[in-house]
Design an enzyme around this catalytic site. Sequence first.
Site, PDB file in Angstrom:
ATOM      1  N   GLY A 251       0.815  -1.196   0.000  1.00 33.01           N
ATOM      2  CA  GLY A 251       0.000   0.000   0.000  1.00 33.01           C
ATOM      3  C   GLY A 251       0.857   1.257   0.000  1.00 33.01           C
ATOM      4  N   SER A 252       0.396   2.278   0.703  1.00 34.88           N
ATOM      5  CA  SER A 252       1.051   3.590   0.639  1.00 34.88           C
ATOM      6  C   SER A 252       2.414   3.633   1.322  1.00 34.88           C
ATOM      7  CB  SER A 252       0.136   4.650   1.247  1.00 34.88           C
ATOM      8  OG  SER A 252      -1.016   4.822   0.441  1.00 34.88           O
ATOM      9  N   THR A 253       2.771   2.600   2.093  1.00 29.30           N
ATOM     10  CA  THR A 253       4.124   2.578   2.665  1.00 29.30           C
ATOM     11  C   THR A 253       5.175   2.450   1.563  1.00 29.30           C
ATOM     12  OG1 THR A 253       4.135   0.171   2.983  1.00 29.30           O
ATOM     13  CG2 THR A 253       3.292   1.522   4.800  1.00 29.30           C
TER      14      THR A 253
END
Length: 647
Positions: free
Chosen positions: A326-328
Amino acid sequence: MKRTPKESADSFRKISRRGLILGGAQLGFAGLLTLRMRQMQVDQADEFRLMAEENRINIRLIPPARGQIFDRNGVTLAANEPSYRINLVREDAGDVEDVIARLRTLVSLDEDELERAMAEMKRSAPFLPVTVADRVTWDEISRVAVNAPALPGVVPEVGLSRSYPHHEMFAHVVGYVGPVSERDLARYEDPEPVLRIPRFQIGKVGVETKYEESLRGRAGAKRVEVNAVGRVMRELGRREGEAGADIQLTVDTRLQDYINARLGEQSASVVVMDLEKGDLLAIASAPSFDPNKFVRGISVADYGVYRENERRPLASKTVQDAYPPGSTFKMVTALAAMDAGLISPSETVWCPGHLQVGGRRFHCWKRVGHGHMNLENSLRESCDVYYYDLALKVGIDRIAEMSRRLGLGYAPDIPMSAVTAGLIPDKDWKERERGQPWVIGDTVNVSIGQGYVLSSPLQQAILAARLATGRSIEPRLVKSIDGVETPSRGGESLGLNENHLRQIRKAMFAVSNNRRGTAWRSRIVAEGMEMAGKTGTSQVRNITAAERARGVTRNEDLPWKRRDHALFVNFAPYANPQIAVSVVVEHGGGGSSAAAPIARDVTLQALYKGDPPLEAYPAADRDKIAEQQEQMKREREERRQVSSSRA
């Protein structure tokens, strides 16, 4: 009819000749026999003497004491405890069923174990001992010893068996041992004789199996005199074995205990990594299992409970499972673009809530869009469109290369079982594995950590550690072996532009410490302890156009297995990084609501080496945190009491 003198003479000559031939043959045979006897008695005397000695004296192996496993502070994680068992020699018992009936009045016998013992007796020699009751108490052994005259053939015995005093806490890390199986023996080209000792235990998973040869030690031996059928008559001498090496791990039992309590019943994982040497201070997967149940062979019923649990307690989620990050992953995309000189931190991208690419609309999580976004703001508010635009500029090859520099896409070298490499896809991978060409939409998906890209919680911790230090830091799980410390894994410089790394760290700081940051509610307010992090939410289902039109269904309104995974990575303190943390909550929903609070609490526990002062938390959270800390103390105390009663 009377013979003539000539006939008599001829007959005598024939008889004499036959007698000489027969006598010569007998003499020759006797000579050969004499020569053979001389050869056996003189020339081969030593050889036959040795064979006779081997028939009279046998060498029996003595199992070595297995090396113990400790945490970084010397707390025992895997120990050897006296194991009392009751054996039965069928030949001495006579009426086996009668003896077992008498034994039942003194000792509680497990029906399954007794059934296995009876089957073993039937296929074993009558003079060999067979275990009918294992891990009995000292009181039971004493009762058997006192009543020995009434229990012919019953032999109490004491040995060593593996035990795990913390039960579920380190099951996925330390692993467990079990009896040697045929499958275990098949792994060795020439198995050591000690592996064939009945009920001998070897490592099955985790550190126990990865360091099996070091932990096993060397067997001793004893010389015993046996009779013609192989029964032991007396012991003539012995040589004690060499105990296995003791292993000290880098993990901290206190911190691991807190994390297990903090995760509770959630399906989740946490990794805490020291930034000086790469030490794994904690590596926890929940729910877990009791490794003690596997030492003697787990029952079908107990194994079924573990196997049928949808939250998979047997899986080591920290290293075995791989999730869309995801956004990591957005820090990777941003660094790849800056490293290629394609963007500057001040450049902005307009986010209207979506981006049209190749006839397909890629949506931002914020339906109405974020407006103008630069690097810091895009990470702080986790704007997707900003990274879609970067993907079109930077391309998959640069993103993949930066991913690998930051620790993704390969299996970390630690002694745990089934360590995954995750997946960093590129054009060659898709052509090879899917038989399809790479398209621009694939790059767009990868830019925000979706699509084909996968990483484990351990890899996420490595990512955070490398961003914090700029070094090729690697995880270290084994601190020392028999007192000899293993090399530091702090790593060398990654060769990345320090200004670029500084911009990424600054943006991660804003995620937790700016009011518009996605992790603002999970910030640390203690001066000098602030953390820099990044939330992530990875989808496990496709959202249709129809669903978007009527409004995306909230995670809490979906079945558990269809909810998004929640992720968070961070390092702290921001000004002087000491630790990196990664958290994954399976089907937890949003990273900001499910994973970030756990990461904040774990980070403070690691920095303060215990419960932090309430002043480290935002004022609005302090009453809730105080209540949570008290509740967790009670739960941990209850677990310790349960563990003591199990022991």
